[in-house]
Design an enzyme around this catalytic site. Structure first.
Site, PDB file in Angstrom:
ATOM      1  NE  ARG A  60      14.308  11.966  18.046  1.00  0.00           N
ATOM      2  CZ  ARG A  60      15.119  12.340  19.029  1.00  0.00           C
ATOM      3  NH1 ARG A  60      16.281  12.904  18.746  1.00  0.00           N
ATOM      4  NH2 ARG A  60      14.767  12.172  20.266  1.00  0.00           N
ATOM      5  CE  LYS A  76       5.201   0.288  -0.807  1.00  0.00           C
ATOM      6  NZ  LYS A  76       4.336  -0.872  -1.038  1.00  0.00           N
ATOM      7  CD  GLU A 115       7.835  -7.845  -8.868  1.00  0.00           C
ATOM      8  OE1 GLU A 115       6.975  -7.049  -9.341  1.00  0.00           O
ATOM      9  OE2 GLU A 115       7.652  -8.496  -7.819  1.00  0.00           O
ATOM     10  CE  LYS A 137       8.440   0.422  -6.590  1.00  0.00           C
ATOM     11  NZ  LYS A 137       8.601  -0.662  -5.679  1.00  0.00           N
ATOM     12  CD  GLU A 147       0.576   0.913  -1.846  1.00  0.00           C
ATOM     13  OE1 GLU A 147       0.118  -0.119  -2.288  1.00  0.00           O
ATOM     14  OE2 GLU A 147       1.699   0.994  -1.308  1.00  0.00           O
ATOM     15  NE  ARG A 202       4.815   2.624  -4.396  1.00  0.00           N
ATOM     16  CZ  ARG A 202       5.726   3.072  -3.555  1.00  0.00           C
ATOM     17  NH1 ARG A 202       5.570   4.226  -2.939  1.00  0.00           N
ATOM     18  NH2 ARG A 202       6.817   2.379  -3.316  1.00  0.00           N
ATOM     19  CG  ASN A 252      -0.200  -4.302  -5.942  1.00  0.00           C
ATOM     20  OD1 ASN A 252       0.765  -4.996  -5.641  1.00  0.00           O
ATOM     21  ND2 ASN A 252      -0.734  -3.401  -5.154  1.00  0.00           N
ATOM     22  CG  HIS A 256       2.181  -8.208  -7.056  1.00  0.00           C
ATOM     23  ND1 HIS A 256       2.627  -8.059  -8.349  1.00  0.00           N
ATOM     24  CD2 HIS A 256       3.285  -8.184  -6.269  1.00  0.00           C
ATOM     25  CE1 HIS A 256       3.956  -7.944  -8.324  1.00  0.00           C
ATOM     26  NE2 HIS A 256       4.381  -8.023  -7.073  1.00  0.00           N
ATOM     27  CG  HIS A 290       0.575 -10.942  -2.444  1.00  0.00           C
ATOM     28  ND1 HIS A 290       0.349  -9.583  -2.440  1.00  0.00           N
ATOM     29  CD2 HIS A 290       1.904 -11.107  -2.331  1.00  0.00           C
ATOM     30  CE1 HIS A 290       1.509  -8.961  -2.311  1.00  0.00           C
ATOM     31  NE2 HIS A 290       2.471  -9.864  -2.249  1.00  0.00           N
ATOM     32  CG  HIS A 297       7.393 -11.701  -4.681  1.00  0.00           C
ATOM     33  ND1 HIS A 297       6.144 -11.502  -4.146  1.00  0.00           N
ATOM     34  CD2 HIS A 297       7.628 -10.643  -5.510  1.00  0.00           C
ATOM     35  CE1 HIS A 297       5.641 -10.365  -4.619  1.00  0.00           C
ATOM     36  NE2 HIS A 297       6.523  -9.835  -5.449  1.00  0.00           N
TER      37      HIS A 297
END
Ligand SMILES: NC(=O)c1ccc[n+]([C@@H]2O[C@H](COP(=O)([O-])OP(=O)(O)OC[C@H]3O[C@@H](n4cnc5c(N)ncnc54)[C@H](O)[C@@H]3O)[C@@H](O)[C@H]2O)c1
Ligand SMILES: [Zn+2]
Length: 1615
Positions: free
Chosen positions: A131, A153, A195, A265, A275, A279, A283, A286, A290, A302
């Site tokens: 847990r 994340k 990035e 960040k 988010e 945040r 992006n 992106h 993407h 990426h």
């Protein structure tokens, strides 16, 4: 070293300072973890790339620290495969199970050491283990440092998509040890930089500036160590940067930049942990990124997609009017400078993604499912300027706007159809001239006072110039108006030696101007000299004349690499001398400008004399002089190309507007002319020195426009639409670049009076034929497409005007030939053409006017739409895919073969053998040399020396290979070992190859060669030892040869010879090799789907070193049709651990392995170098090394070369061009499940492989049976195409390996491990095929009598058993052949039969076909079944063959010294059925004089008669010594009980081979007799086995497992 010896920086996240950065943190990290995150278990997880570099060090330190701090804890480590595939449920399960089985409890701390993959996975495991337990991130990639490790994340991938299962779980600590970056591959570093740059772009202009200016420093801080070389020493002792005082400036900058990025960040996460809007800013780049990534992953990373995305999203913002063009340019340049792609059109990108096309609609499709969308509007982060976004969140943008940015083509709509009509008046400034921008920058920096420079062109050139001037301390610079205005605080000419190299990329102007500037530096500081350098291309552009002039003037300049080229080092010695300077000015006017610009600052007044005749580009010199004057410096023009310049300091005006590029200005002016509106271009007028500035006056005005020109502006008003007038003749020599603009206007003229001539003739523009394209031809072609009459003139173009309403835009659009001027001039024409015109390749305008389309739309009022006429993924279908003609250099097999190699490798012996095999003649260059020069080589060298010899040797070689030389064809030409010593000879050899000839390098083990040469003391040695000679020559041999044969010998005899049996083996190998390279017998597998023996398979060898397993090779290969050498798995057992994959000795090792394989196995070889991302072991980043290795596969004559389609098309195409007879197996392995079998993406992969490969191999990963179903559907859809290997990896994919029937990769129990998960053995595949009905069990029979003791059942059933075939072979004993009728004709499961006495002839009546062999012999011993398609009906046919003769041949031939050179005479004894087979066997082996003897002579004559038509059989009446025959081969066919012996004289002449067909006992009396005479013996049982094996192969279509069959048969025989 203790933790206190380390300086760290900390960043706070979610209220605690848990992000820690520094260099060499191992100790620090371990202490911090053990002291602050106490646990009973520490679980360190990393990947196989990192473990060898770092794991031991960490474990050691952990143990030490635990011990010294008196703590106990268990340490667990786990090393996972690298790559996205590891982020799976399976890995998570495995790790959890492993820990649970080790009783690991809640009291645990995980350490994730690796990139984002390890971080995401371990984070998620920690989140759910017990847990949730604490974990620590130790990111090792830049991406992981600035992105994935921060924010909590965590996730794993599932087949449905990436990152779909996961949790938010914050790490206790994030340690960024920047030392990790030193081993990170360059491409991965750039991946992370995307990035970093993205973050700076949205967040902080100062951070962005650091990135812009710090490219070299940052790269230096991380990329200065080669991962393969990083030794322990370096790691342990050079702890540079651990303490602040040991940190280099580059390290400081790197830390600074990462700190800033990670800081942003962390800040955003803290403000907005789960988010929300903020945040979302991260992006940036992106959304579009993407969209692209989904289509091209994993071919692009990426970060690479994000990089392109950033540029596109910035362009979008510019398009919408929120961002100025300068900022877009800065962003793109910054990304590119770190090696990132900024457009899908780049060659680098195309090379990676092949013919994969990213259609706008496909990108939009992906973007549609973004969770942040709002209906048909998307949310995209829009930049307002560098460092700031438009809103504190992503902005809403309409689809059409995004499409416009993404589209490769532009639809230009006519202003006449616009609801508001054209804009009546416009005023704009067109882009600055490049030449003027560079001069203005330099002069302003050297000048006194502050000047605001406007309309500066932003290009690489000006960017480098600016950076250099900054480094030189020439001036202070500031930007205003968002970068539109540059403020220069001039330094008045003071300069210092910069503390780093000045780098100018490929910017020509900057490099030339700066060369003289450097000589202006008065004195050195802590840096002794100033260095100027550029990229590789720049280093080839000459500046010698300038350097010569400056050096003659007293400057101290040294070329560092090549004389007369960059890089140069300038040592200050009191500044620029001045006085009289002579300069050759016929090469470049930039040399002249360079000296002129600096001349006012010389110690003495300069008198510059231009020498060398014609001065080139005088207008540019005039421009320089004019600009100098406008800054207060005077240049006096004297006769004879001489200029005098007085000393002064430039005086900066308060404002300076860089004049527009005059050619660019013609487009908006022409637009006014064609649309009947008014346009003013500021910043170019009558004072301009640019020729094109007269366009308005000299072209537009005569065409009917109103033109007003001031000194610095030009205004044009066009006549009403359709009323431009033709120009019957206009010379545009002074403004050639503007002719395209004039041409499109000429297309729409109308004559003043109806009926008058309506033709414009433009002349004086011949030079335009050699610009970006042949512009005259291009204009004619494209105008014609609109229905305009146009044609070429000798030095110009002629165009007939046409009414606008009659113009028709070409359907597919205007082709621009990648020429900016064509695109811009046709967009002028398009502004009036009805219905809109497509302009293709819209990006080509960027060369001189990056914002042309924005300006056309926003400033000039022309409406535009994005168009993409490329194919969408869904439209790509198999039949429609483009077929590309593959270029393969054509070989001319009759051309002579040149043999090269070291002395002693056997060039003569093997060369002569080669000549025999090929039916060529043999010549030795040395002999030719001696014959033509009438002296011996030895004498010649003694008299003239080596150098002369080499010259004459090259001449001899040239003569021998000359076009009309008698030696040019059908010769094997052997060269002296030193032939490669001279460049001339190497050149001649290369030309031979280029002309389709063959240069064959012979190699042997060097030690053996030395041993061999030392044996013979009489041959003079070179005085130089062989090893040195070899080391010098080997790269030359390799450079010139297109083939290499490795003459492998296991060892030498004691006296240094290669044992005769080894020579036989080497010759046999060479024969096979020559047959292959000459295309005579290519040994390729028959992949016809109708063949007997499906599936075809190849066995993948997975050993590291074949030498250790030679004994098992035959077994491993049993039943396979080909054998794969996995080169990437070979491990060179060497004492030089640093040897890289492409080093010479490694190549030698691979070559030897291959020759060992061939020595033992006749199967065709598939030569494979599998890269890591394709499930292999070879580096993913070493394309050169990969193709170097692959090219060796072709040189070594491998039948197949496996080539992954992931590599660049350039590399692929060059491999294909030189593949010779090798077939290319184009492969794609989808480890990441990116291209499911039912996706469009797999079609793209198929097409790519189809384009390059002779065979196609596609490998997926199956997770369920469904994946196999999808595969089969795909396979069916491709049937009839090129041979296709399509399988799924993994246990779930095994079914696909069972079904695939073309070259399925297989494994074997005797191999160390499988080459891929789920791989099966041939036996397993057969068993499975049998179970699913693909391989029904067949019955085989032996028909005859008596047969109770026959060996055949043992023989065949053993074979079936070993291979795993479900068939059975039984006895069908019968006196009358009719008893076998039912078995032969009725039984569907009948598979074939052996036939023996007494039915070999009688059985023929049941057969549909009898082979030639059987007909000649007159008997059938083998029946096989064939199915043929007759008018759509499958018909069964019985075919008769005779394999008895084959049995003899297969045993006798290998015993011959040279099967190509069989003995002259042979003898057969007996005249029954077997004798017939004997005669035929001798005939087939090429024995031309065949004798026959039988006790009953009459029978012999009878037999002779039957063979008469085929061959000449000589019947011997007696064998006594009257008959003087010397048979080399004897075949006896009389029964053993006859006890026959032969008279001694028959064994006399030569040691021959005897074969006794009787086989009880094994060694008959006859054989014993012959053996004593020294003959080689073939036993009847051996022939029996061989003919049976031949039957087996006919029935199964497979190579029989001979070893095992023989073993079983002999076992039974002994019983
Ligand atoms: N959690 C998040 O917020 C987040 C954010 C962005 C990306 N990601 C995830 O991160 C992953 C990508 O991470 P990545 O780019 O770090 O890739 P990665 O982890 O696959 O590492 C890239 C390659 O570099 C090698 N490598 C790593 N460090 C090295 C070193 N110091 N020296 C030599 N080789 C080294 C690795 O073995 C690997 O082959 C993706 O799965 C992505 O989904 C997560
Ligand atoms: Zn990202």
């Amino acid at each position: 070293m203790s933790a206190s010896d380390t300086d760290v920086s900390k960043v706070s996240i979610l209220g605690s300072e848990s992000i820690i950065l520094g260099f060499h943190l191992t100790d620090y990290i371990v202490r911090d973890v053990i002291n602050n995150i106490p646990a009973s278990n520490y679980v360190l997880i990393t990947d196989t790339n990192l473990a060898p570099l770092y794991l031991d060090k960490y474990v050691e330190t952990l143990e030490q620290v635990l011990e010294t701090s008196n703590k106990t804890a268990r340490i667990f480590t786990r090393v996972l495969p690298p790559g996205e595939l590891t982020k799976s449920r399976k890995t998570k399960d495995d790790i959890e199970d492993w820990l649970l089985s080790n009783a690991v409890t809640r009291d645990t701390c995980f350490l994730a050491m690796g990139g984002g993959v390890i971080g995401d996975l371990v984070g998620f495991i920690a989140a759910t283990f017990m847990r949730g337990v604490p974990f620590v991130q130790i990111p090792t990639t830049l991406l992981a440092m600035v992105d994935s490790s921060i924010g909590g994340k965590t996730a794993i991938d599932t087949p449905a998509g990436k990152n779909l299962i996961g949790a938010f779980w914050q790490p206790k600590r994030i340690f960024m040890d920047l030392i990790f970056l030193k081993t990170l591959p360059e491409r991965e570093f750039a991946n992370g930089m995307a990035e970093v740059i993205k973050t700076a772009a949205i967040w902080s202009e100062p951070d962005f500036v650091k990135l812009e200016n710090g490219v070299e420093a940052i790269k230096q801080a991380v990329l200065n160590s080669d991962p393969t070389n990083s030794s322990d020493d370096e790691y342990d002792y050079v702890l540079q940067g651990a303490k602040l005082e040991t940190r280099t400036p580059e390290q400081n900058l790197l830390l600074d930049v990462i700190l800033a990025s990670a800081g942003v960040k962390a800040h955003v996460v803290t403000e907005d942990e789960r988010e929300g809007g903020l945040r979302g800013l991260l992006n940036f780049g992106h959304s579009i990124g993407h969209g692209i990534e989904a289509l091209v992953s994993p071919l692009l990373l990426h970060g690479e997609c994000v990089s392109i995305g950033c540029v596109k999203e910035a362009e979008l913002s510019r398009n919408l009017g929120h961002l100025n063009p300068v900022s877009v340019g800065r962003l793109a340049r910054c990304l590119a400078s770190y090696g990132l792609p900024i457009s899908l059109d780049e060659k680098k990108v195309k090379d990676r993604i092949g013919n994969l096309y990213c259609h706008v609609d496909d990108i939009m499709q992906v973007m549609k499912v973004d969770k942040k969308n709002q209906g048909d509007k998307k949310r995209i982060v829009l930049l307002a300027k560098i460092g700031q976004t438009l809103e504190p969140r992503a902005s809403v943008v309409a689809d059409t706007d995004i499409e416009k940015v993404l589209a490769p083509e532009q639809l230009v709509l006519p202003v006449t159809e616009s609801p508001n009509g054209p804009k009546k008046t416009v005023e704009l400034t067109t882009p600055g001239s490049k030449s003027i921008s560079n001069r203005a920058l330099l002069i302003a920096a050297l000048g006194q006072g502050t000047v605001r420079v406007k309309n500066l062109l932003h290009s690489d050139d000006t960017q480098f110039m600016l950076a250099a001037l900054q480094d030189l301390g020439a001036a202070d610079f500031e930007w205003e108006d968002n970068g539109e205005t540059l403020i220069v605080h001039g330094g008045g000419g003071k300069l210092r030696v910069p503390n780093k190299e000045i780098y100018v990329g490929n910017a020509g102007t900057a490099s030339r101007f700066l060369t003289t500037v450097l000589t202006m530096i008065q004195s050195a500081n802590e840096n002794p000299h100033a260095i100027l350098t550029g990229n590789a291309r720049m280093k080839q552009r000459p500046i010698a004349p300038l350097l010569t002039a400056l050096k003659a003037n007293g400057a101290q300049i040294n070329s560092i690499e090549k004389e007369g080229f960059l890089p140069i080092a300038v040592t200050p010695n009191g500044g620029f001398k001045g006085g009289r300077i002579e300069l050759a000015a016929s090469i470049s006017s930039q040399y002249v400008s360079s000296i002129l610009l600096c001349a006012p600052y010389a110690v003495e007044p300069v008198e510059l004399v231009l020498t060398g005749g014609q001065v080139i580009s005088q207008p540019y010199i005039d421009m320089t002089i004019a600009m100098m004057e406008s800054f207060g410096a005077h240049v006096e023009r004297l006769p004879n190309n001489t200029y005098r310049i007085q000393q002064t300091v430039y005086q900066n005006p308060s404002d300076y507007v860089v004049e527009s590029d005059a050619s660019s200005a013609t487009y908006p002016l022409a637009l006014a002319a064609i649309t009947g509106t008014t346009c003013t271009v500021t910043s170019i007028g009558s004072s301009s020195l640019q020729g094109d500035a007269t366009f308005a006056i000299n072209v537009l005005r005569p065409m009917g426009c109103k033109v007003v020109q001031t000194e610095t502006s030009t205004t044009v008003t066009g006549p009403p639409i359709g009323q431009l007038r033709p120009l019957p003749s206009i010379d545009m020599e002074t403004m050639t670049d503007a002719f395209l603009t004039a041409s499109v206007l000429a297309a729409v003229t109308s004559p003043q009076q109806a009926g008058a001539e309506n033709i414009t003739r433009i002349t004086g523009i011949a030079n335009q034929r050699v610009k970006e394209c042949n512009r005259i031809a291009a204009m004619v072609h494209e105008l014609t497409k609109f229905g305009v009459k146009a044609s070429e003139l000798p030095d110009g173009i002629q165009i007939t005007g046409r009414a606008i309403k009659d113009l028709k835009a070409p359907k597919e659009g205007v082709h621009c030939y990648d020429d900016h001027r064509i695109a811009m001039s046709f967009s002028v024409l398009a502004s009036v053409v009805p219905n809109g015109t497509i302009v293709q390749e819209k990006k080509c305008v960027e060369k001189t006017w990056p914002t042309w389309w924005d300006d056309l739309e926003r400033k000039l009022g022309v409406r535009l739409n994005g168009v993409d006429q490329g194919k969408r993924l869904s439209e790509l279908d198999h039949s429609g895919s483009q077929k590309v003609v593959r270029r393969t250099s054509t070989m001319d097999h009759s051309k002579s073969i040149v043999i090269i190699g070291m002395r002693g490798v056997g060039k003569t012996t093997l060369g002569q053998h080669a000549a025999e095999v090929l039916g060529f003649q043999f010549v030795d260059i040395d002999h030719y040399f001696e014959a033509t020069l009438k002296t011996s080589v030895f004498d010649f060298i003694n008299t003239w020396g080596w150098e002369q010899f080499r010259i004459k040797e090259a001449e001899a070689l040239r003569a021998v290979l000359a076009k009309d030389s008698p030696y040019g064809r059908n010769y094997v030409v052997s060269c002296g070992g030193g032939i490669v010593e001279t460049p001339e000879s190497r050149q001649i050899l290369k030309e031979h190859v280029r002309a389709g000839g063959k240069v064959l390098h012979l190699v042997r083990d060097l030690d053996q060669v030395i041993q061999y040469l030392n044996r013979d003391k009489t041959r003079p040695m070179f005085g130089e030892d062989m090893v040195t000679v070899w080391n010098r020559r080997r790269s030359w041999y390799r450079e010139v040869c297109n083939y290499e044969f490795v003459a492998y010998a296991e060892g030498l005899t004691d006296d240094g010879w290669v044992a005769p049996t080894e020579w036989v083996a080497i010759k046999k190998d060479l024969t096979r090799f020559l047959y292959f390279i000459s295309g005579r017998q290519t040994n390729h597998v028959d992949t016809n789907p109708a063949r007997v023996g499906l599936p075809t398979t190849f066995v993948s060898l997975t050993m590291k070193d074949l030498r250790k397993t030679v004994d098992r090779l035959e077994e491993i290969c049993e039943g396979a049709d080909a054998v794969e050498l996995r080169v990437d798995l070979l491990e060179q057992p060497t004492d030089e651990p640093s040897s890289s994959s492409s080093s010479s000795s490694y190549i030698e090792y691979v070559g030897e392995q291959l020759s060992i394989l061939r020595r033992h196995i006749d199967l065709p070889v598939i030569y494979t170098v599998r890269s890591k991302s394709q499930a292999g072991a070879f580096s993913d980043y070493d394309e050169n090394g990969m193709f170097e290795l692959l090219s060796w596969g072709a040189r070594w004559g491998c039948e197949y070369i496996d080539m992954e389609t992931i590599w660049s098309s350039t590399a692929i195409e060059s491999l294909i061009a030189n593949k010779g007879q090798s077939l290319i197996l184009a492969s794609w392995h989808d480890l990441l499940r990116q291209t499911p079998w039912d996706s469009k993406a797999i079609q793209v992969k198929y097409d790519l492989a189809e384009r390059y490969g002779d065979l196609i191999k596609l490998v997926g990963v199956a997770e369920s049976m469904q994946d196999n179903m999808a595969l089969e559907t795909f396979r069916t859809s491709r049937s009839g195409g090129k041979p296709l290997i399509a399988i799924n990896m993994g246990a779930a994919g095994q079914l696909s390996r069972v079904i695939n029937d073309c070259l399925t990769p297989i494994t074997h129990a005797a191999l160390p491990h499988k080459a891929a998960p789920g791989q099966l053995s041939l036996a397993e595949i057969y068993r499975a095929r049998h179970l699913i009905g693909l391989l029904p069990a067949k019955k085989f029979w032996l028909i005859g009598t008596p047969i109770q003791h026959s060996m055949s059942p043992t023989l065949h059933n053993t074979g079936f058993d070993v291979l795993g075939l479900p068939h059975h072979y039984g006895l069908l004993e019968c006196h009358m052949v009719e008893y076998a009728e039912e078995a032969l004709l009725q039984d569907e499961s009948f598979g074939g039969a052996s036939v023996t006495i007494p039915h070999k002839v009688a059985v023929m009546k049941y057969l549909d076909e009898v082979t030639e062999n059987a007909k000649v012999i007159g008997a059938v011993n083998t029946i096989s079944v064939r199915y043929v398609n007759q008018n759509g009906v499958k018909v069964r046919k019985l075919v008769g063959e005779n394999t008895d003769y084959l049995g003899i041949m297969r045993r006798v031939q290998p015993l011959m010294l040279d099967p190509n050179n069989p003995p002259e005479q042979g003898l057969v004894i007996g005249s029954g059925g077997t004798a017939r087979a004997g005669l035929y066997a001798l005939y087939k082996m090429g024995i031309r004089k065949i004798y026959l003897w039988n006790r009953t002579v009459a029978k012999a004559y009878e037999l002779k008669k039957q063979f008469d038509t085929l061959m000449d059989v000589h019947v011997l009446d007696s064998l006594d010594d009257q008959t003087s025959i010397e048979p080399g081969v004897i075949v006896s066919t009389v029964p053993a009980d006859s006890g026959i012996l032969l008279p001694d004289h028959l064994y006399g002449g030569i040691r021959g081979i005897i074969c006794d067909m009787a086989y009880k006992p094994r060694r008959t009396k006859l054989l014993l007799q012959a053996e004593r005479k020294g003959w080689s013996c073939v036993e009847g049982i051996e022939v029996l086995i061989s003919q049976g094996v031949a039957q087996f192969e006919i029935w199964t279509g497979k190579h029989a497992p001979v070893q095992k069959i023989e073993h079983q048969v002999l076992k039974k025989y002994e019983l």
